[in-house]
Enzyme design. Structure first.
Site, PDB file in Angstrom:
ATOM      1  N   HIS A 106      -5.109 -14.762   9.460  1.00 46.33           N
ATOM      2  CA  HIS A 106      -3.880 -14.042   9.832  1.00 46.33           C
ATOM      3  C   HIS A 106      -4.171 -12.797  10.655  1.00 46.33           C
ATOM      4  O   HIS A 106      -3.527 -11.764  10.486  1.00 46.33           O
ATOM      5  CB  HIS A 106      -3.065 -13.715   8.577  1.00 46.33           C
ATOM      6  CG  HIS A 106      -2.561 -14.943   7.876  1.00 46.33           C
ATOM      7  ND1 HIS A 106      -1.413 -15.591   8.262  1.00 46.33           N
ATOM      8  CD2 HIS A 106      -3.082 -15.666   6.858  1.00 46.33           C
ATOM      9  CE1 HIS A 106      -1.237 -16.664   7.497  1.00 46.33           C
ATOM     10  NE2 HIS A 106      -2.237 -16.732   6.635  1.00 46.33           N
ATOM     11  N   ARG A 145       1.491 -11.418   5.570  1.00 47.89           N
ATOM     12  CA  ARG A 145       2.947 -11.599   5.493  1.00 47.89           C
ATOM     13  C   ARG A 145       3.697 -11.014   6.689  1.00 47.89           C
ATOM     14  O   ARG A 145       4.904 -11.155   6.799  1.00 47.89           O
ATOM     15  CB  ARG A 145       3.465 -11.043   4.171  1.00 47.89           C
ATOM     16  CG  ARG A 145       2.877 -11.838   2.992  1.00 47.89           C
ATOM     17  CD  ARG A 145       3.516 -11.485   1.686  1.00 47.89           C
ATOM     18  NE  ARG A 145       4.954 -11.689   1.691  1.00 47.89           N
ATOM     19  CZ  ARG A 145       5.758 -11.291   0.730  1.00 47.89           C
ATOM     20  NH1 ARG A 145       5.265 -10.659  -0.307  1.00 47.89           N
ATOM     21  NH2 ARG A 145       7.054 -11.506   0.799  1.00 47.89           N
ATOM     22  N   PRO A 193       0.832  -1.217   0.000  1.00 53.78           N
ATOM     23  CA  PRO A 193       0.000   0.000   0.000  1.00 53.78           C
ATOM     24  C   PRO A 193       0.866   1.266   0.000  1.00 53.78           C
ATOM     25  O   PRO A 193       1.858   1.343   0.717  1.00 53.78           O
ATOM     26  CB  PRO A 193      -0.780  -0.104   1.315  1.00 53.78           C
ATOM     27  CG  PRO A 193      -0.649  -1.518   1.745  1.00 53.78           C
ATOM     28  CD  PRO A 193       0.621  -2.039   1.179  1.00 53.78           C
ATOM     29  N   GLU A 194       0.500   2.208  -0.835  1.00 51.86           N
ATOM     30  CA  GLU A 194       1.203   3.494  -0.894  1.00 51.86           C
ATOM     31  C   GLU A 194       0.256   4.569  -0.355  1.00 51.86           C
ATOM     32  O   GLU A 194      -0.811   4.246   0.168  1.00 51.86           O
ATOM     33  CB  GLU A 194       1.651   3.755  -2.345  1.00 51.86           C
ATOM     34  CG  GLU A 194       2.549   2.618  -2.858  1.00 51.86           C
ATOM     35  CD  GLU A 194       3.005   2.784  -4.303  1.00 51.86           C
ATOM     36  OE1 GLU A 194       3.096   3.926  -4.784  1.00 51.86           O
ATOM     37  OE2 GLU A 194       3.259   1.762  -4.948  1.00 51.86           O
ATOM     38  N   LYS A 251       2.978   6.993   4.650  1.00 47.21           N
ATOM     39  CA  LYS A 251       2.268   5.715   4.534  1.00 47.21           C
ATOM     40  C   LYS A 251       1.874   5.160   5.899  1.00 47.21           C
ATOM     41  O   LYS A 251       1.600   3.964   6.043  1.00 47.21           O
ATOM     42  CB  LYS A 251       3.166   4.688   3.825  1.00 47.21           C
ATOM     43  CG  LYS A 251       3.526   5.064   2.395  1.00 47.21           C
ATOM     44  CD  LYS A 251       4.378   3.977   1.781  1.00 47.21           C
ATOM     45  CE  LYS A 251       5.186   4.495   0.619  1.00 47.21           C
ATOM     46  NZ  LYS A 251       6.169   3.511   0.134  1.00 47.21           N
TER      47      LYS A 251
END
Ligand SMILES: [Zn+2]
Length: 290
Positions: free
Chosen positions: A111, A130, A2-3, A69
């Site tokens: 997760h 992740r 994500p930016e 961010k």
């Protein structure tokens, strides 16, 4: 990853739901505890997990904002203010649900690493497949120095001058332009997707050395980056791989991208090429971008 536009989308979605609400309790995942006990990195930074859970209890989320961010949760308890700073990493996602089963995508539900139970009964959930995301609880911004080095917000008046000045420093002037515009100490919030798009729009090769671009062209490039970021904010961001806006929502900017992930140049039909710059794959048109 994500930016700025994707993070802005999350903040805009989350803000009306969580601002003003109080966190009754916090529960971190088993993985956070076992990783911490094994001396490994976890998504919870600078606090022991039990301490993190305890500290945040009974805090009220008074404001939610984005900076670069990062998502800043401004918290308050007994008249004192604190910050919970979140970075989404590669795959971080927030959900607000009444029950975990409402998170319908398995990979996100499997997760979950932090559940903040609000006094309203709602669950504010952070899922991260992740686990490159971050949750950092601090009293003062100064406690985490990298936050002080962030470039101004790209839409701030001084951001373009800041970019030009930084780009002329010895540390940056000999580096590829793409690496420089993706550096959060030069421009805030521009990552691989929007750097790729902006350089294509400007016909600039991503590997071009920064000092081989005139000041005027750099100013134009900066404006293009702002335009691309704004266009993406307006489209709800790009939904690529495992990024989601809250509650699994998706943006549409990925349909508007002209170079990122493309096999052929949309302008001249030439087969695109890829090079790795600063560890990231950079796609470009060998004919249009010089
Ligand atoms: Zn082309």
């Amino acid at each position: 990853m994500p930016e700025l536009p994707e993070v802005e989308g999350v903040v805009r979605d989350l803000r009306p739901i969580v601002e003003g609400k109080t966190i009754a309790q916090v529960a971190l995942s088993e993985t956070v505890f076992t990783s911490h006990d094994a001396g490994k990195q976890t998504i919870v930074k600078n606090n022991e997990p039990h301490q993190f859970e305890r500290l945040i209890q009974q805090m009220t989320i008074i404001e939610l904002k984005r900076r670069s961010k990062y998502i800043f949760f401004q918290l308050e308890k007994d008249g004192e203010t604190f910050h919970l700073i979140n970075h989404l990493g590669m795959t971080g996602a927030w959900f607000v649900v009444n029950d975990i089963t409402e998170i319908t995508e398995d990979k996100f539900r499997k997760h979950i690493h932090a559940v903040f139970t609000l006094t309203t009964g709602e669950l504010l959930v952070f899922s991260d497949i992740r686990r490159f995301g971050e949750l950092r609880f601090i009293k003062e911004i100064e406690e985490h120095p990298p936050l002080l080095k962030m470039a101004p917000e790209p839409f701030d008046e001084d951001a373009c001058d800041f970019f030009i000045t930084q780009s002329e420093k010895p540390k940056y002037r000999n580096k590829p332009i793409k690496e420089v515009i993706m550096d959060g100490q030069v421009i805030s919030g521009c990552g691989n997707i929007y750097a790729t798009e902006s350089l294509f729009k400007m016909n600039i090769h991503p590997g071009r050395k920064t000092n081989r671009i005139s000041r005027e062209r750099k100013q134009q490039l900066f404006q293009v980056i702002c335009d691309v970021l704004q266009e993406s904010i307006n489209s709800g961001g790009s939904t690529i791989s495992d990024y989601r806006s809250i509650n699994g929502g998706a943006g549409t900017m990925q349909h508007r991208l002209k170079m990122y992930g493309k096999k052929q140049c949309l302008t001249c039909d030439t087969t695109t090429k890829s090079i790795v710059i600063a560890g990231r794959t950079s796609t470009y048109c060998p004919k249009c971008q010089r």
